[in-house]
Design a protein around this motif. Structure first.
Motif: not given
Ligand code: SF4
Ligand code: SF4
Lengths: 580, 357
Positions: A374-378, A380, A391, A423-425, A429
Motif C-alpha cells: 500500500c502506498i497510502r495514496c488514498g 480507496c 487502507q 487500488c493502484p497496488s 482489499l
Molecule cells: S488505494 Fe491501495 S495503495 Fe492506495 S491507499 Fe488504498 S490500499 Fe493503499
C-alpha cells in the motif's frame, strides 16, 4: 409527467467501471429452452431453507408448491414446470463456498401444465397483510441479488409511517442488463407491482430510480407511469454502487440510513423492479415465482443476451443456448463483476437470485497483476461510498488486529469492491475485509459458547448451594428425633417437594437455554444486518412480534439453534447488498 | 492468508503504481525543460546519474532482502525519487554528490524502513537534507541563469565537469557559480540591507524592481529563470490534479498558507520581507507543493488531514526561510510534517456513512 422532477442528492465516492452492458442488450429477451431436468435448491434466499413437501416419484404441476417456508424468514419453492420428482438430495448449488445443499430435482414432462390458480384482480380491497401472505406463499424474494423474502420488506410494522417507496431500477453493476430489459419490455408489470407494493406499505409516494445509461428503459417506464399520482421516475447519473440500498436512499431522499438501522427507520423502503413485476404476477395472475430474467454474458459467450429462465435450469444449458465457447471460460461469475461470486462448477442451477451469469475469458479479467505494498495514496478512501478508510482497515485486517478493524467500522463496509477496483497496488482489499469479518464472527461464536458454559456452571453451583441451604433450613425446622435418617431417607412429602423443585429447575434451565438461543439468534440477525446485505434482516424480530400471521411469532420462538449458524453462514457468503 | 476461490471484485481499474509514478514523472517535464533552458544541461546529467544509482541501489537491497526485484524495480518509485533529488541539486554538482544523496535516500530512507509504502519520511527530502548538512559548499554553489552568466557550458562540457571536474580552458568554477536568489536575499537581509537595496545591488534599480516584483514572472532580483521553472512545475502539477493523479488539497493548502503568511509580513514591513510572489516562485516551493509534499506514502491521507498537512509545510517553509539557518526550507518543512502525518491521520478521520456527525 405532471409531477416535479425528483431532486437528486449525492453520495460519497463511487466509481465508473467499464459498463459492458451493450453486448447483452442488442437482442430482445427470449425464453430459455426447457432443460432436461430442473434442480431446485431449498435454500435460494436469505433465511431458513424450505422444507420439501413432495416425495420422489410424485408428479407435480407447473406452479405447484413443492417445499414450504420454514420459519418467518424463509420462502417456499414451486415447481417451474410440470413433471416428475426424480431426486431429493444434496446437489452443488451456486454459493461462494462451492458446497452442496439439499435440492429437489424435477424431470419435466414437456406438457408445462399449470396447477389451478386464482388470479386476484381486486387487491385494493384487500387487507395489506392478506397481500403479504399471497406474496409470501408465492415464494417471492428480492430479485436484485439479495434474496431477502419480499413480504417482510412490505411490512411497515405498526408504528412506522412509510414516506417513500423506492423502486430500484438502477442496476449499477457492469454487465448486468436483466432489469434494463425487463423495464424496456414489461414496464406494465412493474408499474402494476408498484401499485400493490404501495398499497401493502401504505406508502405516501414512490420513486422509480433508473441510471441514465438506460434511456430506453427510462422512456418505457415513464410512459407506463405517466399520470399516476405520487409516482415519479428519477433518471440518476450512472455511478457504481448507486444501486446499493443505502446509497440509493441517500441519492433519492438525501438522508443517511443510520449505521445500525434500516431504511425503514427513516421511512423508506427499497425494492427491486423485477421484484415488483413478480409481485404483480403473484397477485394479479396468481402465479408464484418460478422464472426470472437472467443476463448471459461475458466474452466467452458468442450471443450474449437476456433469457427468461425457469428457476432450476442448469447454467451450462443456458450458456450453450447463447453459444458459449466453454474452453474459453476462465471464470464463471454469478452476479456482477463487482460483487458477484465465482462459481466452482458450470452445471449449477439458476436460483431466484441469479441475475447474471458472466463467462469471462482470461484476457477480459486482466489477471495476474501482483499485489504491491500500500502506498497510502488514498484512492480507496476517495471512492468508498461508506466513507471508510480502506487502507487502515487493510492494515489492521492484515495484522489480524480484530478490535482495531472494528474501531475503523469494518462492519459498515458493504463490500462493494470500489476500493479494490481503484487500488493502484492491486491489493485485494475486500478479501481482507471478508477474512476479518469471518474471523470476528468465529471469535464471537466462541465467546458465546464459553459464556454459556460458564453460565451453566454458575447455575449448577447456585443450585447446589440452594439445595444445601434448603436442606439445612428443613433440618432446623423439623428438629426431628431421628436426625440420622433425615438426609438419607427424606419423607414422602419431601420427595414430592423435590420432584416439584426438579421440575422447576428443568424449566428454568430450559428457559435459560431458550434465552441463550434467542440471544444467539438475535446476534446472528444483527450480524446479518451488520452485513448490510438487505435492509430487512433486523426487521424480522420486531415485525414478527406485530405480524398479523400467527405463524410468525411462534416460529420465531421455536427456531432451532442451528438457525443462528445458518444465518451467520448466509451472512458470510451472500454478499449481495445490491437490491438493484 | 490463503485465498483459493477468487472473490469479487472480478474487474479492476487499469491502474498501477507504475502508471501513477510515470504520470508524475511526465508532469515534471515542463519544469525540467525550463531548468535546462535557464541553467543548462547539468540537471539532465544529474537525473541520469541519479536514476542509474537509484535503480542499482534498489535492486541490490531487494536482492539482499530477498524480495522480488522486477515488480518493485519497475514500479517507478525509485526513479521518481532519483529525479526529485536531481532537481534539488545545483546543476553543476559533482557526480558523487548525486550518488551519495540518492543512495542514502534509497537505501537508508526507503529500503531500511521496509521499502515502498513503509517509509515514514520522504526519501528524496531525506537525501537532500543529508547532502545539505554534509556538503554545504557543494550544495550552495549554484550557477546563474544562462542569460545572466558570463559564460555557460554545453552538454558535453557539463557532463565532463560533473563527472571529471574538468572545465574548458578559460572558464573557472567561480565564474560559473553564484548563490541562488533566495540565498543572496537572505544573506543581504542579514547584513541589514532592505529588499530594495539588495535588488539595487544585484543590478536592478529600486523603482524597476518594485514594479517587477508585482509580476515577478518577468524576473526580479536575479530570480530570472526561477519563475519559469516554478511555472513549469505549476503547469505539470495542475495537469496532475486535472488527471486526478493527485488531489488539490496539499498543493493548495501549502501554497495558500505560504502566500498568506508571506503577504502578511510583506504588508507589515515591505522593506525587510520579500513579496509573496517571490516566495511562491522561488526555490522549491512549486516543486515541493505538487511533487514532493504530495508523496502519498509520507503525507496525511484524509482530505482534511491533507489540508492541515499542506498548511504546515507552507508555514514551516516560510518560517525557516525567513528566520532559520538555511535559505530554502521546503525539504525541512516536508520532513517536519512527515513526522506529524500519523498524528494528523489519527485526529482527522472522516465521518463514516450512517454514523452521527
Ligand atoms: S488505494 Fe491501495 S495503495 Fe492506495 S491507499 Fe488504498 S490500499 Fe493503499
Ligand atoms: S468494499 Fe467496503 S471499504 Fe471498500 S469501498 Fe466498498 S464499502 Fe468501502
Amino acid at each position: 409527467m405532471s409531477m416535479a422532477p425528483v431532486k437528486l442528492w449525492d453520495f460519497h465516492g463511487g466509481i465508473h467501471p467499464e459498463q459492458n452492458k451493450l453486448q447483452s442488450t442488442t437482442e430482445p429477451s427470449a425464453l430459455a429452452q426447457l432443460p432436461k431436468k430442473l434442480v431446485l435448491p431449498l435454500h435460494q434466499h436469505i433465511g431458513e431453507a424450505a422444507e420439501p413437501i413432495v416425495e420422489i416419484g410424485d408428479t407435480v404441476l407447473k406452479g405447484q408448491k413443492i417445499a414450504n417456508a420454514n420459519g418467518y424468514v424463509s420462502a417456499p419453492v414451486h415447481a417451474p414446470t410440470s413433471g416428475k420428482i426424480i431426486d431429493i438430495s444434496e446437489h452443488p448449488i451456486p454459493h461462494p463456498s462451492g458446497l452442496s445443499a439439499l435440492a429437489i430435482v424435477i424431470e419435466p414432462d414437456g406438457r408445462d401444465a399449470w396447477v389451478e390458480y386464482t388470479p386476484d384482480q381486486d387487491y385494493s380491497e384487500k387487507n395489506p397483510s392478506h397481500l403479504r401472505n399471497i406474496i409470501r406463499e408465492a415464494g417471492i424474494v428480492g430479485l436484485g441479488g439479495a434474496g431477502f423474502p419480499s413480504f417482510i420488506k412490505l411490512n411497515p410494522g405498526s408504528q412506522k409511517k412509510i414516506k417513500t417507496l423506492i423502486l430500484n431500477g438502477v442496476e449499477c453493476e457492469p454487465y448486468i442488463t436483466c432489469d434494463d430489459m425487463l423495464m424496456r419490455e414489461d414496464a406494465h408489470s412493474i408499474i402494476e407491482g408498484v401499485h400493490i407494493m404501495r398499497h401493502a406499505l401504505q406508502a405516501e409516494e414512490c420513486v422509480i430510480a433508473i441510471e441514465d445509461n438506460k434511456p430506453e428503459a427510462y422512456e418505457s417506464i415513464c410512459k407506463a407511469a405517466a399520470g399516476i399520482a405520487g409516482l415519479r421516475v428519477a433518471l440518476v447519473p450512472t455511478r457504481y454502487p448507486q444501486g446499493s440500498e443505502k446509497q440509493l436512499v441517500q441519492v433519492i431522499t438525501g438522508k443517511e440510513v443510520p449505521s445500525n438501522g434500516l431504511a425503514l427507520h427513516i421511512g423508506v423502503v427499497c425494492h427491486n423492479v423485477a421484484t415488483a413485476a413478480a409481485i404483480y404476477r403473484a397477485i394479479h395472475l396468481g402465479q408464484p415465482l418460478i422464472s426470472r430474467m437472467v443476463t448471459i454474458t461475458g466474452q466467452a459467450v458468442k450471443q450474449p443476451r437476456n433469457l427468461e429462465v425457469l428457476i432450476g435450469t442448469p447454467m451450462d444449458e443456458l450458456l450453450q443456448q447463447c453459444g458459449a465457447e466453454f474452453d474459453q471460460i476462465e471464470r464463471l461469475v454469478m452476479g456482477g463483476p463487482m460483487m458477484g461470486f465465482a462459481l466452482h462448477e458450470i452445471n449449477l442451477p439458476v436460483i431466484k437470485t441469479t441475475n447474471c451469469i458472466i463467462a469471462a475469458t482470461r484476457e477480459e479479467l486482466g489477471l495476474d497483476r501482483p499485489a504491491m505494498p500500500c502506498i497510502r495514496c488514498g484512492a480507496c478512501a476517495d471512492v468508498c461510498p461508506v466513507k471508510l478508510l480502506p487502507q487502515q482497515l487493510y492494515w489492521h485486517a492484515r495484522a489480524k488486529e480484530l478490535d482495531k478493524v472494528q474501531e475503523y467500522d469494518l462492519f459498515d463496509c458493504i463490500e462493494c469492491g470500489c476500493c479494490s477496483y481503484v487500488c493502484p497496488s492491486n491489493i485485494p482489499l475486500v478479501q481482507y475485509y471478508r477474512f476479518a469479518k469471518g474471523a470476528i464472527w468465529t471469535q464471537e461464536q466462541e465467546h458465546k459458547k464459553s459464556d454459556q458454559a460458564r453460565e451453566r456452571h454458575e447455575f449448577r453451583l447456585m443450585r447446589i448451594e440452594r439445595e444445601k441451604r434448603e436442606r439445612e433450613a428443613k433440618r432446623a425446622k423439623k428438629k426431628a428425633p431421628r436426625p440420622k435418617t433425615d438426609t438419607a431417607k427424606p419423607p414422602p412429602v419431601d420427595g414430592a417437594q423435590m420432584a416439584d423443585k426438579m421440575r422447576q429447575e428443568a424449566m428454568a434451565q430450559r428457559d435459560s437455554a431458550e434465552a441463550a438461543r434467542k440471544t444467539e439468534i438475535q446476534a446472528a440477525l444483527a450480524r446479518v444486518q451488520a452485513k448490510k446485505k438487505d435492509a430487512a434482516p433486523k426487521t424480522d424480530a420486531p415485525v414478527a412480534a406485530n405480524s398479523p400471521t400467527p405463524a410468525a411469532a411462534s416460529t420465531q420462538a421455536s427456531t432451532p439453534t442451528s438457525d443462528s449458524d445458518s444465518s451467520a453462514d448466509t451472512a458470510t457468503h451472500k454478499d449481495h447488498e445490491q437490491s438493484q | 492468508m490463503p485465498f483459493n476461490a477468487p472473490t469479487s471484485p472480478h474487474q479492476l481499474a487499469p491502474t498501477s503504481i507504475t502508471r501513477v509514478m510515470m504520470l508524475v514523472i511526465l508532469a515534471l517535464i515542463p519544469g525540467i525543460a525550463a531548468y535546462v533552458w535557464f541553467f543548462g544541461w547539468g540537471v539532465v546529467v544529474n537525473i541520469c546519474i541519479a536514476v542509474v544509482t537509484a535503480l542499482s541501489c534498489e535492486a541490490l537491497i531487494l536482492k539482499l532482502r530477498q524480495r522480488p526485484v522486477l515488480p518493485f524495480l519497475s514500479d517507478g518509485s525509485a526513479v521518481l525519487t532519483a529525479v526529485l533529488i536531481a532537481l534539488t541539486l545545483p546543476p553543476l554538482s559533482p557526480w558523487w554528490i548525486t550518488v551519495i544523496g540518492v543512495a542514502f535516500a534509497i537505501i537508508i530512507a526507503k529500503q531500511l524502513y521496509g521499502g515502498l509504502g513503509y517509509n515514514p519520511f520522504n526519501p528524496a527530502m531525506v537525501g537532500y537534507v543529508m547532502l545539505l548538512i554534509s556538503f554545504p559548499r557543494e550544495m550552495t554553489s549554484w550557477i546563474p541563469p544562462n542569460e545572466l552568466a558570463d559564460s555557460s557550458l554545453g552538454f558535453i562540457d557539463t557532463a565532463m565537469f560533473i563527472l571529471f571536474s574538468t572545465l574548458p580552458d578559460g572558464i573557472s568554477f567561480d565564474a560559473l557559480t553564484e548563490a541562488t536568489p533566495l540565498d543572496s536575499l537572505k544573506t543581504h537581509l542579514a547584513l541589514g540591507n532592505t529588499v530594495d537595496e539588495v535588488r539595487a545591488q544585484l543590478g536592478l534599480d529600486a523603482e524597476a524592481s518594485r514594479v517587477l516584483s508585482v509580476i515577478p514572472i518577468f524576473g526580479a532580483i536575479g530570480g530570472k529563470g526561477w519563475e519559469w521553472i516554478g511555472g513549469g512545475f505549476l503547469l505539470g502539477g495542475l495537469w496532475l490534479i486535472y488527471t486526478k493523479v493527485i488531489s488539490w488539497h496539499i498543493p493548495v493548502a501549502m501554497l495558500g498558507s505560504l502566500l498568506a503568511i508571506s503577504a502578511l509580513f510583506y504588508l507589515i514591513d515591505p522593506a525587510h520581507f520579500a513579496t509573496p510572489m517571490f516566495h511562491l516562485f522561488s526555490g522549491a516551493a512549486m516543486l515541493g507543493a505538487f511533487f514532493i509534499a504530495t508523496d502519498p506514502v509520507t503525507a496525511a491521507s484524509s482530505n482534511r488531514g491533507k489540508i492541515i498537512y499542506g498548511c504546515g509545510i507552507g508555514l514551516f517553509t516560510y518560517i525557516i526561510r525567513t528566520w532559520g539557518g538555511y535559505p530554502d526550507a521546503v525539504a525541512f518543512a516536508v520532513l517536519l510534517m512527515n513526522m506529524c502525518a500519523p498524528l494528523i491521520d489519527h485526529y482527522f478521520k472522516s465521518s463514516v456513512f450512517g454514523h452521527k456527525k
